[in-house]
Every structure is written in C-alpha cells, then in structure tokens.
Design a protein around this motif. Structure first.
Motif, PDB file in Angstrom:
ATOM      1  N   LEU A 104    -117.420   2.064  12.903  1.00  0.00           N
ATOM      2  CA  LEU A 104    -117.230   3.389  11.515  1.00  0.00           C
ATOM      3  C   LEU A 104    -116.397   3.575  11.006  1.00  0.00           C
ATOM      4  O   LEU A 104    -116.460   3.692  10.024  1.00  0.00           O
ATOM      5  CB  LEU A 104    -118.061   3.973  12.193  1.00  0.00           C
ATOM      6  CG  LEU A 104    -119.497   4.485  13.435  1.00  0.00           C
ATOM      7  CD1 LEU A 104    -120.082   5.484  13.830  1.00  0.00           C
ATOM      8  CD2 LEU A 104    -120.164   4.573  11.517  1.00  0.00           C
ATOM      9  N   LEU A 105    -115.111   3.345  12.105  1.00  0.00           N
ATOM     10  CA  LEU A 105    -113.329   3.422  11.173  1.00  0.00           C
ATOM     11  C   LEU A 105    -113.438   2.229   9.954  1.00  0.00           C
ATOM     12  O   LEU A 105    -112.401   2.429   8.920  1.00  0.00           O
ATOM     13  CB  LEU A 105    -112.575   3.897  12.298  1.00  0.00           C
ATOM     14  CG  LEU A 105    -112.284   4.754  13.211  1.00  0.00           C
ATOM     15  CD1 LEU A 105    -112.250   4.272  14.259  1.00  0.00           C
ATOM     16  CD2 LEU A 105    -112.231   5.916  11.982  1.00  0.00           C
ATOM     17  N   SER A 154    -115.694   3.276   7.547  1.00  0.00           N
ATOM     18  CA  SER A 154    -115.413   4.604   6.770  1.00  0.00           C
ATOM     19  C   SER A 154    -113.949   4.174   5.816  1.00  0.00           C
ATOM     20  O   SER A 154    -113.345   5.166   4.165  1.00  0.00           O
ATOM     21  CB  SER A 154    -114.811   5.645   7.624  1.00  0.00           C
ATOM     22  OG  SER A 154    -115.987   5.752   8.254  1.00  0.00           O
ATOM     23  N   TYR A 193    -112.507   4.503   1.455  1.00  0.00           N
ATOM     24  CA  TYR A 193    -112.216   5.990   1.452  1.00  0.00           C
ATOM     25  C   TYR A 193    -111.537   4.563   0.137  1.00  0.00           C
ATOM     26  O   TYR A 193    -110.577   5.529  -0.819  1.00  0.00           O
ATOM     27  CB  TYR A 193    -110.891   5.948   1.840  1.00  0.00           C
ATOM     28  CG  TYR A 193    -109.708   7.269   1.957  1.00  0.00           C
ATOM     29  CD1 TYR A 193    -110.152   8.096   0.688  1.00  0.00           C
ATOM     30  CD2 TYR A 193    -108.874   6.384   1.557  1.00  0.00           C
ATOM     31  CE1 TYR A 193    -108.810   8.584   0.415  1.00  0.00           C
ATOM     32  CE2 TYR A 193    -107.608   6.785   0.778  1.00  0.00           C
ATOM     33  CZ  TYR A 193    -107.898   7.981   0.273  1.00  0.00           C
ATOM     34  OH  TYR A 193    -106.473   8.669  -0.422  1.00  0.00           O
ATOM     35  N   ILE A 231    -108.218   8.577   7.960  1.00  0.00           N
ATOM     36  CA  ILE A 231    -109.073   7.589   9.633  1.00  0.00           C
ATOM     37  C   ILE A 231    -108.447   8.372  10.645  1.00  0.00           C
ATOM     38  O   ILE A 231    -109.508   8.641  11.223  1.00  0.00           O
ATOM     39  CB  ILE A 231    -108.323   6.130   9.412  1.00  0.00           C
ATOM     40  CG1 ILE A 231    -109.778   5.374  10.707  1.00  0.00           C
ATOM     41  CG2 ILE A 231    -107.403   5.893  10.416  1.00  0.00           C
ATOM     42  CD1 ILE A 231    -109.439   4.598  10.019  1.00  0.00           C
ATOM     43  N   ILE A 275    -111.332  12.044  10.566  1.00  0.00           N
ATOM     44  CA  ILE A 275    -112.387  10.699  10.695  1.00  0.00           C
ATOM     45  C   ILE A 275    -112.717  10.319  11.991  1.00  0.00           C
ATOM     46  O   ILE A 275    -113.803  10.770  12.460  1.00  0.00           O
ATOM     47  CB  ILE A 275    -112.540   9.404   9.855  1.00  0.00           C
ATOM     48  CG1 ILE A 275    -112.874   9.797   8.165  1.00  0.00           C
ATOM     49  CG2 ILE A 275    -114.184   8.602   9.787  1.00  0.00           C
ATOM     50  CD1 ILE A 275    -112.477   8.842   7.007  1.00  0.00           C
ATOM     51  N   ILE A 318    -116.087  11.986  14.105  1.00  0.00           N
ATOM     52  CA  ILE A 318    -116.976  10.569  15.423  1.00  0.00           C
ATOM     53  C   ILE A 318    -116.964  11.003  16.506  1.00  0.00           C
ATOM     54  O   ILE A 318    -117.975  11.185  17.071  1.00  0.00           O
ATOM     55  CB  ILE A 318    -116.429   9.389  15.077  1.00  0.00           C
ATOM     56  CG1 ILE A 318    -116.518   8.989  13.334  1.00  0.00           C
ATOM     57  CG2 ILE A 318    -117.314   8.754  15.445  1.00  0.00           C
ATOM     58  CD1 ILE A 318    -116.174   7.246  12.861  1.00  0.00           C
TER      59      ILE A 318
END
Length: 320
Positions: free
Chosen positions: A9-10, A13, A17, A47, A50, A54
């Motif tokens: 997911l990171l 993400s 971006y 991140i 973010i 999460i």
C-alpha cells in the motif's frame, strides 16, 4: 501478512504521489544551501502521514481510544508542512500549528499528568527544537530515512526486549514507511526528497515515541537516541552565533554539508556513517547501566572532539 500488505500500500501510495507531484510541478530546485544539483520531486515524505492513516484502518478501535491525539498532531503538522513545501507560509502560521501539534503530542504521552507545570515550557522548547533539528538535517539523499530507521529500529528493540511502552505495530508502521521512502531516496540520483512534510512527519513520530518511552520509564537517557542530530545542530548554531550570522537563514555549515559540497563525498556514504554512528551510540545506550551524566560524558566528549576536529580540518582546507 499485514505488514506485507501495508508495504505494498505504501509503495502504491508514493507512486501515485509521484504522478501528482509531477503534474503539479511539486519539485525541489537546487539553491545555495542545497547539496544536490538536479531538480527532484519534493514531498516524498508524505508517505509518513499516509502510513499513520493506514495504521488507523488496521487499528481503528485502538486509535480512537489511545492514538487520536497523536494522529491529530501528526496530520496537522504534516498538512502545514506540505503546504509550506508547495508555497511559503509565514513563520507565525507554521509555529502556531507546531505548538498545537506539540500540545496534542504531550497529551498523548501523558506528560501533562506526569510532569509538574513548570516543566511544560521546557518540554515545548525541547520538542519544537528537536523537530526543527530534524528539518535542518534533511539535506542529502538518505539522511532522514536511514537515520530514522536506526532510531526506530532501536525503539522497536527496546519495546520488545527491554520494556513494552507501546503497541509493536505503532513502531513497525513508520519503519515500513522509512524502508519504502529509502527505496526511492537512498540513491545517487534520488527519485524524491522528503520535504518538510517528511522531515516533520517522521520527526514527530520518532519524538513522540521517545517521549512516550521517557514518560513510561522515567529514563531521560533515551533522548540520546537522537544524539548525533542534537550535537550537530547545537554546535552549528553556536558556531553561527559566534560568527554573528542569522541562525534562521539558509546555510551550508553543517558537517555533512561540508563533506557533500566541498569534499564531494557521496551522499550515501555520509548518510550511512551518520546512521552507523547513531547505531553504535544506541547499542551502548540501551545496555548501559551507568548514571545518565556519565553516559552523556562518554557519548558527547569523544563525539564532540571528533566532530569539531573534522569541521576545523575541512574549513581550513577549503578556506571557509
């Protein structure tokens, strides 16, 4: 399995971006303070907030109960820092948000209950100063990510092997965020820089964990988990004051800047050495049973002598 999914997911993400930053021209242009020469995407450190978002999805009930104040503080300081990355804000606005975030951080750690009122202003000064130190030291590829990874790794070890002061995942999530960020930043030609949102975001998370650890244990020695950054910034500010320079203006007087700009040492080597020095200190710190004042002397006297010697040598060689 959870951490593998979070890592993916990171990655997704930060790649999203990159497309946004590229479209809206969110870039870092080299200036006289910079240790880089190429235009690079700025704000990759987004991140870190973010990662907390999460974390909220996977630990919603726990966040509502225990982490809401930390989360509000983190998102507030990251939001104002990201805006400042895109367009310059006044110091009053930034400082106001920083103060609010620190209030939320101290509430989260229980400092207002555990510490007498007269200590509160000291905590404000120390935490805001440390946050700005984190920002000052974010200048070359890998520095923020690698140094933070060492500190977070040390905190994870303490949490698992010495004393559990928080949920393990609350440390692992920023560790994963650092690892993903370093994949794009710890390169000869970085894909992105952390920006203020990154240095303030991860700095806030690390400082929050260290403050929480100190409040749980009463051991002030753990502030030395950031001793390399602290020594570098304090000595550089003292130098600039002696030279009657404005300490709030951009400069290139940090030791890492001298190595990168004048001596042309690889950013990656400099970042690795800084992180390694902090790791050695952390290993000694965690296992030491000596009084705190002895630990301070053992760490800062040799480190300070080496630091000042290297700086004097470089300045003499390059007539700085």
């Amino acid at each position: 399995m959870e951490y593998i999914f979070v890592t993916l997911l990171l990655f997704v993400s930060i790649l999203i971006y990159f497309k946004i930053a590229d479209k809206y021209n969110i870039i870092d242009k080299p200036n006289h303070r910079s240790a880089h020469t190429q235009i690079t995407l700025r704000g990759g450190g987004i991140i870190f907030p973010i990662a907390f978002i999460i974390f909220c999805f996977f630990n919603f009930d726990e966040v509502i109960q225990n982490y809401w104040s930390f989360g509000l503080g983190l998102l507030a300081i990251c939001t104002i820092s990201f805006i400042d990355d895109v367009r310059t804000l006044s110091n009053k606005i930034r400082l106001s948000v920083h103060l609010i975030s620190v209030v939320l951080l101290l509430y989260f750690t229980g400092a207002f209950t555990l510490m007498p009122v007269w200590v509160w202003p000291i905590l404000f000064i120390v935490i805001i100063g440390t946050l700005n130190a984190y920002n000052f030291m974010d200048g070359i590829n890998g520095m923020t990510g690698l140094y933070s990874l060492v500190t977070l790794g040390s905190l994870a070890y303490i949490n698992r092997e010495v004393i559990q002061f928080t949920d393990h995942s609350f440390i692992y999530y920023p560790v994963l965020a650092c690892a993903v960020f370093l994949f794009f930043n710890f390169r000869k030609k970085a894909r992105c820089f952390a920006g203020d949102v990154g240095s303030m975001g991860i700095g806030f998370w690390v400082i929050g964990l260290i403050t929480l650890l100190i409040m749980r244990t009463g051991e002030y020695k753990y502030i030395l988990l950031l001793s390399i950054y602290g020594m570098e910034v304090v000595l550089t500010i003292m130098e600039r004051l002696l030279l009657k320079e404005n300490i709030f203006e951009a400069h290139r007087r940090h030791l890492y800047q001298l190595f990168a700009n004048e001596k042309k040492v690889s950013h990656l080597i400099i970042s690795f050495v800084y992180a390694l020095c902090q790791l050695i200190i952390n290993i000694f710190l965690i296992h030491s049973q000596l009084p705190i004042w002895v630990v301070f002397l053992i760490i800062f006297i040799p480190a300070g002598v080496v630091y000042l010697g290297l700086k004097w040598s470089l300045k003499k060689k390059y007539n700085l």
